[in-house]
Design a protein around this motif. Structure first.
Motif, short mmCIF file in Angstrom:
data_model
loop_
_atom_site.label_atom_id
_atom_site.label_comp_id
_atom_site.label_asym_id
_atom_site.label_seq_id
_atom_site.Cartn_x
_atom_site.Cartn_y
_atom_site.Cartn_z
N VAL A 67 -0.41 -48.14 46.90
CA VAL A 67 -0.36 -46.80 47.52
C VAL A 67 -0.77 -45.74 46.51
N ASP A 68 -0.24 -45.81 45.30
CA ASP A 68 -0.57 -44.82 44.27
C ASP A 68 -2.06 -44.87 43.93
N GLY A 69 -2.61 -46.08 43.85
CA GLY A 69 -4.03 -46.22 43.55
C GLY A 69 -4.89 -45.57 44.61
N TRP A 70 -4.56 -45.79 45.87
CA TRP A 70 -5.30 -45.16 46.96
C TRP A 70 -5.17 -43.64 46.91
N MET A 71 -3.95 -43.15 46.68
CA MET A 71 -3.74 -41.71 46.67
C MET A 71 -4.43 -41.03 45.49
N ASP A 72 -4.68 -41.77 44.42
CA ASP A 72 -5.37 -41.21 43.26
C ASP A 72 -6.90 -41.24 43.41
N SER A 73 -7.38 -41.86 44.49
CA SER A 73 -8.82 -41.96 44.74
C SER A 73 -9.17 -41.05 45.92
N PRO A 74 -10.07 -40.07 45.73
CA PRO A 74 -10.35 -39.09 46.78
C PRO A 74 -10.71 -39.71 48.14
N GLY A 75 -11.55 -40.75 48.14
CA GLY A 75 -11.96 -41.34 49.41
C GLY A 75 -10.82 -42.03 50.13
N HIS A 76 -10.04 -42.82 49.38
CA HIS A 76 -8.89 -43.50 49.98
C HIS A 76 -7.87 -42.48 50.49
N ARG A 77 -7.62 -41.46 49.66
CA ARG A 77 -6.65 -40.43 50.02
C ARG A 77 -7.08 -39.72 51.31
#
Length: 217
Positions: A178-188
Motif C-alpha cells: 500500500v505504501d509503495g503504491w501511495m508513493d507512486s503518482p500513477g498508482h496513487r
C-alpha cells in the motif's frame, strides 16, 4: 557479511485514458559480524526449507493478504475524503488470472506478451460494471506490485552465500504494498480515483516472489 533488503482508466464524454504503472523496488544494506559455524550445504538446505515453508504459508493466506491490502487501500481513501471501495469477487478473479499469468510466464507488465491489457481482460470475463459520477463514467484501472516473502537476508560479501533470511509477515507485506503504491503518482491516482469497487489477486512463486494485481471499476 551484509544484510540486503529485497525489495485510471477513465471514460468521460470526451476522454479515454489508460494509466500504466511501474513496479517498485528498494535496497538497504548494513554490516553484520555474526559468526556462522554450520556447514554450507546444511545451511543451504535449511534455508531452502525455511523459504518453501514461508511460501506455503503465504499461499495459504493469500486471501488474508488481499483483505489486508484492501483494508489499507480503503484507509487511504477515507483519509482523502473518498468512499471505501466495495470488494468485487469478479474483479478479484480477473486480477488473480493476471497475477498467475505474469508469474507463470515470467513477465511484469499491464500488457501481456500477446498485447492484451486490463481492458481486454475485463472483456474476456464479460465484466461491464462501472462507476458514474455526474457526467463521467469510471470504467476501470489496474495497479501492479511485485513484492517478496523475504524482507531481508544476510550474506557473505565475498562468496555471496546466504546465511539467514528475515521473512515478512502478512501485515508488513500488505503495508509495504500500500505504501509503495501511495508513493507512486500513477498508482496513487488510481487509488484516489472515485471508483466504487476493487478486487485483488495474489500469486506466490516457489522463489518467494509475490505478484499482486489490483483492479478497479
Amino acid at each position: 557479511m551484509r544484510s540486503k533488503s529485497k525489495a485510471a482508466w477513465l471514460l468521460s464524454t470526451v476522454l479515454l485514458a489508460l494509466l500504466i504503472t511501474l513496479p517498485l523496488a528498494g535496497c538497504i544494506t548494513s554490516v553484520s559480524t555474526a559468526e556462522e559455524t554450520q556447514a554450507p550445504e546444511d545451511r543451504a538446505a535449511d534455508l531452502e526449507a525455511q523459504l518453501l515453508a514461508r511460501v506455503q504459508y503465504f499461499r495459504e493466506n493469500a486471501t488474508n493478504l488481499a483483505n489486508l491490502i484492501h483494508q489499507g487501500i480503503n484507509n487511504k481513501r477515507r483519509d482523502s475524503g473518498l468512499q471505501p471501495l466495495t470488494w468485487d469477487q469478479q474483479l478479484a478473479n480477473i486480477a488473480l488470472s493476471h497475477s498467475r499469468d505474469m508469474a507463470e510466464r515470467d513477465y511484469f507488465d499491464h500488457v501481456s506478451p500477446e498485447g492484451e491489457d486490463f481492458a481486454d481482460r475485463y472483456e474476456d470475463y464479460n465484466y461491464s460494471k462501472d462507476t458514474r459520477v455526474g457526467n463521467q463514467v469510471y470504467v476501470g484501472g489496474e495497479n501492479l506490485f511485485l513484492n517478496n516473502v523475504v524482507g531481508s537476508y544476510t550474506y557473505d560479501d565475498l562468496t555471496g552465500e546466504v546465511f539467514e533470511y528475515r521473512f515478512n509477515d502478512l501485515e508488513e507485506l500488505a503495508q509495504s504494498t500500500v505504501d509503495g503504491w501511495m508513493d507512486s503518482p500513477g498508482h496513487r491516482e488510481n487509488i484516489l480515483t472515485p471508483f466504487s469497487r476493487e478486487g485483488i489477486g495474489i500469486i506466490v512463486t516457489d522463489e518467494g516472489e509475490v505478484y499482486i494485481t489490483e483492479n478497479f471499476s
